[in-house]
Design a protein around this motif. Structure first.
Motif, PDB file in Angstrom:
ATOM      1  N   ASP A   8      18.676 -14.013  15.841  1.00 41.23           N
ATOM      2  CA  ASP A   8      18.621 -12.368  16.234  1.00 41.23           C
ATOM      3  C   ASP A   8      17.613 -11.907  16.660  1.00 41.23           C
ATOM      4  OD1 ASP A   8      21.035 -12.126  15.208  1.00 41.23           O
ATOM      5  OD2 ASP A   8      20.747 -11.402  12.824  1.00 41.23           O
ATOM      6  N   ARG A   9      16.546 -12.711  16.448  1.00 45.44           N
ATOM      7  CA  ARG A   9      15.038 -12.188  16.944  1.00 45.44           C
ATOM      8  C   ARG A   9      14.667 -12.906  18.119  1.00 45.44           C
ATOM      9  NH1 ARG A   9      12.446  -8.148  14.855  1.00 45.44           N
ATOM     10  NH2 ARG A   9      12.400  -8.222  12.430  1.00 45.44           N
ATOM     11  N   VAL A  10      15.315 -13.595  18.423  1.00 46.36           N
ATOM     12  CA  VAL A  10      15.277 -14.738  19.848  1.00 46.36           C
ATOM     13  C   VAL A  10      16.234 -13.515  20.978  1.00 46.36           C
ATOM     14  CG1 VAL A  10      16.193 -16.299  21.365  1.00 46.36           C
ATOM     15  CG2 VAL A  10      14.556 -16.911  18.870  1.00 46.36           C
ATOM     16  N   LEU A  11      17.237 -13.256  20.057  1.00 51.53           N
ATOM     17  CA  LEU A  11      18.084 -12.746  21.097  1.00 51.53           C
ATOM     18  C   LEU A  11      17.693 -10.626  21.639  1.00 51.53           C
ATOM     19  CD1 LEU A  11      21.500 -13.431  19.967  1.00 51.53           C
ATOM     20  CD2 LEU A  11      20.746 -13.408  22.133  1.00 51.53           C
ATOM     21  N   LEU A  12      17.070 -10.389  20.154  1.00 55.79           N
ATOM     22  CA  LEU A  12      16.144  -9.280  20.172  1.00 55.79           C
ATOM     23  C   LEU A  12      15.283  -9.140  21.711  1.00 55.79           C
ATOM     24  CD1 LEU A  12      16.685  -7.280  16.951  1.00 55.79           C
ATOM     25  CD2 LEU A  12      17.736  -6.949  19.010  1.00 55.79           C
ATOM     26  N   VAL A  13      14.863 -10.071  21.240  1.00 54.23           N
ATOM     27  CA  VAL A  13      13.046 -10.611  22.717  1.00 54.23           C
ATOM     28  C   VAL A  13      14.156 -10.183  23.390  1.00 54.23           C
ATOM     29  CG1 VAL A  13      11.438 -11.315  23.278  1.00 54.23           C
ATOM     30  CG2 VAL A  13      11.756 -10.792  20.620  1.00 54.23           C
ATOM     31  N   ALA A  14      14.671 -10.955  24.066  1.00 55.27           N
ATOM     32  CA  ALA A  14      15.341 -11.513  25.600  1.00 55.27           C
ATOM     33  C   ALA A  14      15.860 -10.450  25.825  1.00 55.27           C
ATOM     34  CB  ALA A  14      16.369 -12.489  25.297  1.00 55.27           C
ATOM     35  N   GLY A  55      19.191   1.824  21.602  1.00 53.37           N
ATOM     36  CA  GLY A  55      20.250   0.640  20.897  1.00 53.37           C
ATOM     37  C   GLY A  55      19.534  -1.004  20.336  1.00 53.37           C
ATOM     38  N   ALA A  56      18.151  -1.446  20.956  1.00 50.13           N
ATOM     39  CA  ALA A  56      17.647  -2.394  20.404  1.00 50.13           C
ATOM     40  C   ALA A  56      16.969  -1.445  19.022  1.00 50.13           C
ATOM     41  CB  ALA A  56      16.794  -3.435  22.017  1.00 50.13           C
ATOM     42  N   LYS A  57      16.047  -0.543  19.227  1.00 50.62           N
ATOM     43  CA  LYS A  57      14.934  -0.534  18.417  1.00 50.62           C
ATOM     44  C   LYS A  57      16.000  -0.273  17.602  1.00 50.62           C
ATOM     45  CE  LYS A  57      11.690   3.132  17.708  1.00 50.62           C
ATOM     46  NZ  LYS A  57      10.670   1.926  17.270  1.00 50.62           N
ATOM     47  N   SER A  58      17.115   0.075  17.183  1.00 50.52           N
ATOM     48  CA  SER A  58      17.898   0.440  16.262  1.00 50.52           C
ATOM     49  C   SER A  58      17.980  -0.734  15.157  1.00 50.52           C
ATOM     50  CB  SER A  58      19.502   1.532  16.556  1.00 50.52           C
ATOM     51  OG  SER A  58      19.696   1.497  15.839  1.00 50.52           O
ATOM     52  N   ALA A  59      18.378  -1.713  16.410  1.00 47.00           N
ATOM     53  CA  ALA A  59      19.197  -2.918  16.500  1.00 47.00           C
ATOM     54  C   ALA A  59      17.980  -3.147  15.609  1.00 47.00           C
ATOM     55  CB  ALA A  59      19.983  -3.666  17.094  1.00 47.00           C
ATOM     56  N   VAL A  60      16.405  -3.715  15.294  1.00 45.77           N
ATOM     57  CA  VAL A  60      15.983  -4.255  15.717  1.00 45.77           C
ATOM     58  C   VAL A  60      15.220  -3.407  14.095  1.00 45.77           C
ATOM     59  CG1 VAL A  60      12.830  -4.431  15.169  1.00 45.77           C
ATOM     60  CG2 VAL A  60      14.433  -4.948  17.254  1.00 45.77           C
TER      61      VAL A  60
END
Length: 114
Positions: A8-14, A55-60
């Motif tokens: 999850d972290r890798v995908l969010l950073v990407a 959306g990315a911030k919300s997912a993090v």
């Protein structure tokens, strides 16, 4: 940290990196865009990038707080794009063609075409 959390972290950073690169390229297009249409499309994509960032911030944070804000931004982006498209369509409309002059009066005009 488990393997799914790491993925999850890798995908969010990407995703954040892709959003940032797209934002830089988009700012270049807005600054350099040769026509008004390019800039209008760039502003529409900017709204989409902001929505993606939220959306990315919300997912993090795993928080649905930003969902209504994303919805309002999507609506504003859509209406702005439609407004700009209508403005450009009216501005670039070709001139109206004039109908050929009809003969008026006289017995030949009353008979109609043969």
């Amino acid at each position: 940290m488990s393997a799914p959390d790491t993925a999850d972290r890798v995908l969010l950073v990407a995703a954040v990196v892709v959003i940032l690169v797209a934002g830089v390229l988009l700012l270049y297009r807005i600054w350099r865009g040769p026509s008004m249409l390019d800039r209008a499309i760039s502003l529409d994509v900017l709204a989409a990038l902001i929505i993606a960032g939220l959306g990315a911030k919300s997912a993090v944070e795993r928080d649905p707080f930003y969902f209504p804000i994303m919805l309002v931004l999507a609506f504003l982006g859509f209406t702005g794009s439609v407004g700009i498209a209508r403005f450009i369509a009216v501005r670039d409309r070709p001139p109206a063609r004039h109908a050929p002059d009809r003969p008026t009066g006289g017995p030949a005009a009353e008979e109609g075409p043969r």
